[in-house]
Design a protein around this motif. Structure first.
Motif, PDB file in Angstrom:
ATOM      1  N   MET A  78      49.253  25.826  -6.287  1.00  0.00           N
ATOM      2  CA  MET A  78      47.837  25.669  -5.940  1.00  0.00           C
ATOM      3  C   MET A  78      47.697  24.865  -4.659  1.00  0.00           C
ATOM      4  N   TRP A  79      48.522  23.827  -4.503  1.00  0.00           N
ATOM      5  CA  TRP A  79      48.480  23.049  -3.262  1.00  0.00           C
ATOM      6  C   TRP A  79      48.877  23.918  -2.074  1.00  0.00           C
ATOM      7  N   LEU A  80      49.893  24.759  -2.256  1.00  0.00           N
ATOM      8  CA  LEU A  80      50.352  25.611  -1.164  1.00  0.00           C
ATOM      9  C   LEU A  80      49.243  26.556  -0.717  1.00  0.00           C
ATOM     10  N   ARG A  81      48.518  27.115  -1.685  1.00  0.00           N
ATOM     11  CA  ARG A  81      47.410  28.014  -1.326  1.00  0.00           C
ATOM     12  C   ARG A  81      46.278  27.248  -0.650  1.00  0.00           C
ATOM     13  N   ALA A  82      46.087  25.980  -1.021  1.00  0.00           N
ATOM     14  CA  ALA A  82      45.019  25.186  -0.413  1.00  0.00           C
ATOM     15  C   ALA A  82      45.373  24.724   0.995  1.00  0.00           C
ATOM     16  N   VAL A  83      46.658  24.454   1.238  1.00  0.00           N
ATOM     17  CA  VAL A  83      47.032  23.894   2.528  1.00  0.00           C
ATOM     18  C   VAL A  83      47.058  24.939   3.632  1.00  0.00           C
ATOM     19  N   PHE A 107      56.595  19.582   0.179  1.00  0.00           N
ATOM     20  CA  PHE A 107      57.247  19.841   1.465  1.00  0.00           C
ATOM     21  C   PHE A 107      58.174  21.051   1.379  1.00  0.00           C
ATOM     22  N   SER A 108      58.885  21.174   0.272  1.00  0.00           N
ATOM     23  CA  SER A 108      59.733  22.354   0.095  1.00  0.00           C
ATOM     24  C   SER A 108      58.899  23.630   0.132  1.00  0.00           C
ATOM     25  N   ALA A 109      57.728  23.571  -0.514  1.00  0.00           N
ATOM     26  CA  ALA A 109      56.861  24.743  -0.581  1.00  0.00           C
ATOM     27  C   ALA A 109      56.343  25.141   0.795  1.00  0.00           C
ATOM     28  N   ILE A 110      55.903  24.175   1.569  1.00  0.00           N
ATOM     29  CA  ILE A 110      55.299  24.497   2.868  1.00  0.00           C
ATOM     30  C   ILE A 110      56.340  25.040   3.834  1.00  0.00           C
ATOM     31  N   LEU A 111      57.630  24.697   3.590  1.00  0.00           N
ATOM     32  CA  LEU A 111      58.712  25.186   4.435  1.00  0.00           C
ATOM     33  C   LEU A 111      59.373  26.440   3.882  1.00  0.00           C
ATOM     34  N   GLY A 112      58.782  27.002   2.836  1.00  0.00           N
ATOM     35  CA  GLY A 112      59.282  28.262   2.318  1.00  0.00           C
ATOM     36  C   GLY A 112      60.299  28.142   1.216  1.00  0.00           C
ATOM     37  N   GLY A 113      60.461  26.926   0.646  1.00  0.00           N
ATOM     38  CA  GLY A 113      61.461  26.733  -0.382  1.00  0.00           C
ATOM     39  C   GLY A 113      60.961  26.981  -1.788  1.00  0.00           C
ATOM     40  N   LEU A 114      59.751  27.482  -1.927  1.00  0.00           N
ATOM     41  CA  LEU A 114      59.210  27.760  -3.256  1.00  0.00           C
ATOM     42  C   LEU A 114      58.616  29.150  -3.244  1.00  0.00           C
ATOM     43  N   ASP A 115      59.062  29.984  -4.153  1.00  0.00           N
ATOM     44  CA  ASP A 115      58.517  31.330  -4.220  1.00  0.00           C
ATOM     45  C   ASP A 115      57.067  31.267  -4.680  1.00  0.00           C
ATOM     46  N   ARG A 183      64.485  31.952  -5.530  1.00  0.00           N
ATOM     47  CA  ARG A 183      64.080  32.760  -4.376  1.00  0.00           C
ATOM     48  C   ARG A 183      63.453  31.851  -3.327  1.00  0.00           C
ATOM     49  N   ARG A 184      63.261  32.380  -2.160  1.00  0.00           N
ATOM     50  CA  ARG A 184      62.579  31.610  -1.114  1.00  0.00           C
ATOM     51  C   ARG A 184      61.339  32.355  -0.666  1.00  0.00           C
ATOM     52  N   GLY A 185      60.263  31.613  -0.527  1.00  0.00           N
ATOM     53  CA  GLY A 185      59.028  32.188  -0.038  1.00  0.00           C
ATOM     54  C   GLY A 185      58.970  32.103   1.479  1.00  0.00           C
ATOM     55  N   ALA A 186      57.852  32.501   2.019  1.00  0.00           N
ATOM     56  CA  ALA A 186      57.663  32.448   3.465  1.00  0.00           C
ATOM     57  C   ALA A 186      57.174  31.062   3.868  1.00  0.00           C
ATOM     58  N   SER A 187      57.767  30.509   4.910  1.00  0.00           N
ATOM     59  CA  SER A 187      57.338  29.210   5.411  1.00  0.00           C
ATOM     60  C   SER A 187      55.978  29.340   6.093  1.00  0.00           C
ATOM     61  N   LEU A 188      55.138  28.338   5.921  1.00  0.00           N
ATOM     62  CA  LEU A 188      53.852  28.304   6.632  1.00  0.00           C
ATOM     63  C   LEU A 188      54.017  27.724   8.034  1.00  0.00           C
ATOM     64  N   LEU A 189      55.214  27.231   8.338  1.00  0.00           N
ATOM     65  CA  LEU A 189      55.450  26.550   9.596  1.00  0.00           C
ATOM     66  C   LEU A 189      56.618  27.194  10.328  1.00  0.00           C
ATOM     67  N   ASP A 190      56.607  27.060  11.646  1.00  0.00           N
ATOM     68  CA  ASP A 190      57.733  27.492  12.475  1.00  0.00           C
ATOM     69  C   ASP A 190      58.661  26.298  12.623  1.00  0.00           C
ATOM     70  N   GLY A 191      59.878  26.419  12.095  1.00  0.00           N
ATOM     71  CA  GLY A 191      60.795  25.290  12.087  1.00  0.00           C
ATOM     72  C   GLY A 191      61.016  24.651  13.441  1.00  0.00           C
ATOM     73  N   ALA A 192      60.996  25.431  14.486  1.00  0.00           N
ATOM     74  CA  ALA A 192      61.235  24.895  15.824  1.00  0.00           C
ATOM     75  C   ALA A 192      60.066  24.072  16.338  1.00  0.00           C
ATOM     76  N   SER A 193      58.927  24.195  15.693  1.00  0.00           N
ATOM     77  CA  SER A 193      57.725  23.499  16.155  1.00  0.00           C
ATOM     78  C   SER A 193      57.304  22.381  15.206  1.00  0.00           C
ATOM     79  N   VAL A 194      58.239  21.920  14.369  1.00  0.00           N
ATOM     80  CA  VAL A 194      57.926  20.914  13.361  1.00  0.00           C
ATOM     81  C   VAL A 194      58.848  19.713  13.513  1.00  0.00           C
TER      82      VAL A 194
END
Length: 304
Positions: A78-83, A107-115, A183-194
């Motif tokens: 729910m936090w991931l969908r809100a952020v 933090f894992s979720a926002i970087l794609g570590g949570l399906d 599994r891994r989900g899609a990151s909301l952030l570009d790793g090179a820009s974080v």
């Protein structure tokens, strides 16, 4: 992604000064502070959960603080969908999102570590919560061990909320929670820009900071806040009631212990929690996370 999609992530144990660092960066870099703490999402416990004050919120935009009814269940999904829309809005306004908190899974979720977790139907959620009340956490843990032994191994038999969450997600998804988490989900952030930081103060300094902060909470009215919180319908069985200080100060309000003893118990619990947070960050965060000893050190080295 363009430079407009940069972000700063700041993790750290309780009382490490991360909120102050985030605010300082937000003021200096045209930023917006985004909450990544699973207790600070709840309404009604600003003092006890150390949410930013109204004065701090007036100095820079703050998002996802105190927006959840404490009687409701709130999850990482729910936090991931809100952020996601919060990040999009910040970038559209050419602001720098500064995501700060102590909940490692966020933090894992926002970087794609949570399906992406499935939506749990209300009737499924209600049924498992009724089962928890009727059978108890140990019984449900045994049922989880039969259907999802990997999840059961990671969850304490006394942690009813997490046990129920694993069971309801498993039913809604049709596969065990542990399989989804591999599994891994899609990151909301570009790793090179974080930029990623973990504030890791020396242990004794953190112990002292935890003590000072809880003393300040008492002076600011934590006892009255908990008393008002406990009068709200449905809060005692929710996750928000597990916030450090709630059960301890509730015992003092009932006359079961002194305020001094309740405060000491809360400080001890905070120190244990900080140790678990530090262990999680050390084991789960990779080398892209930069460890700094203090909030001031973080502010001085952040590039964005």
């Amino acid at each position: 992604m363009t430079g407009r999609r940069r972000a700063i992530l700041i993790a750290g144990p309780t009382a490490s000064g991360k909120s102050g660092a985030a605010l300082a960066l937000a003021e200096a870099r045209n930023g917006v502070v985004v909450n990544a703490d699973s207790m600070q999402v709840y309404d009604g416990l600003r003092i006890v959960t150390a949410r930013p004050s109204a004065e701090d919120e007036a100095r820079a935009p703050h998002r996802l603080y105190g927006h959840v009814d404490p009687a409701q269940t709130y999850s990482t999904g729910m936090w991931l969908r809100a952020v996601e829309p919060v990040l999009a809005a910040a970038w559209s306004e050419e602001r720098l999102p500064i995501v700060v908190g102590g909940t490692g899974l966020y933090f894992s979720a926002i970087l794609g570590g949570l399906d992406e977790m499935p939506a749990v139907p209300d009737e499924v959620r209600a049924r498992w919560r009724e089962a928890l009340t009727a059978e108890g956490a140990a019984s449900l843990h045994a049922r989880l061990a039969a259907s999802d032994p990997d999840s059961a191994a990671r969850i304490r038999p006394t942690d009813g909320q997490r046990i129920v969450r694993a069971l309801e997600i498993g039913e809604a998804a049709g596969v065990p929670l542990s399989r989804l988490q591999r599994r891994r989900g899609a990151s909301l952030l570009d790793g090179a820009s974080v930029e990623r930081f973990v504030i890791a103060p020396p242990r004794e300094a953190l112990r002292e900071a935890i003590g000072r902060r809880f003393d300040a909470m008492i002076e600011e009215g934590a006892l009255a806040e908990v008393e008002a919180f406990l009068r709200r319908p449905g809060v005692t069985t929710g996750t928000a009631a597990k916030a450090i200080g709630v059960s301890e100060l509730a015992a003092a309000l009932r006359g079961e212990t002194s305020l001094a003893a309740a405060s000491q118990a809360a400080r001890t619990r905070s120190r244990s929690y900080a140790k678990r947070q530090e262990t999680w960050f050390r084991n789960q965060f990779d080398a892209q996370w930069r460890r700094v000893a203090s909030a001031s050190a973080l502010v001085s080295v952040a590039q964005f």
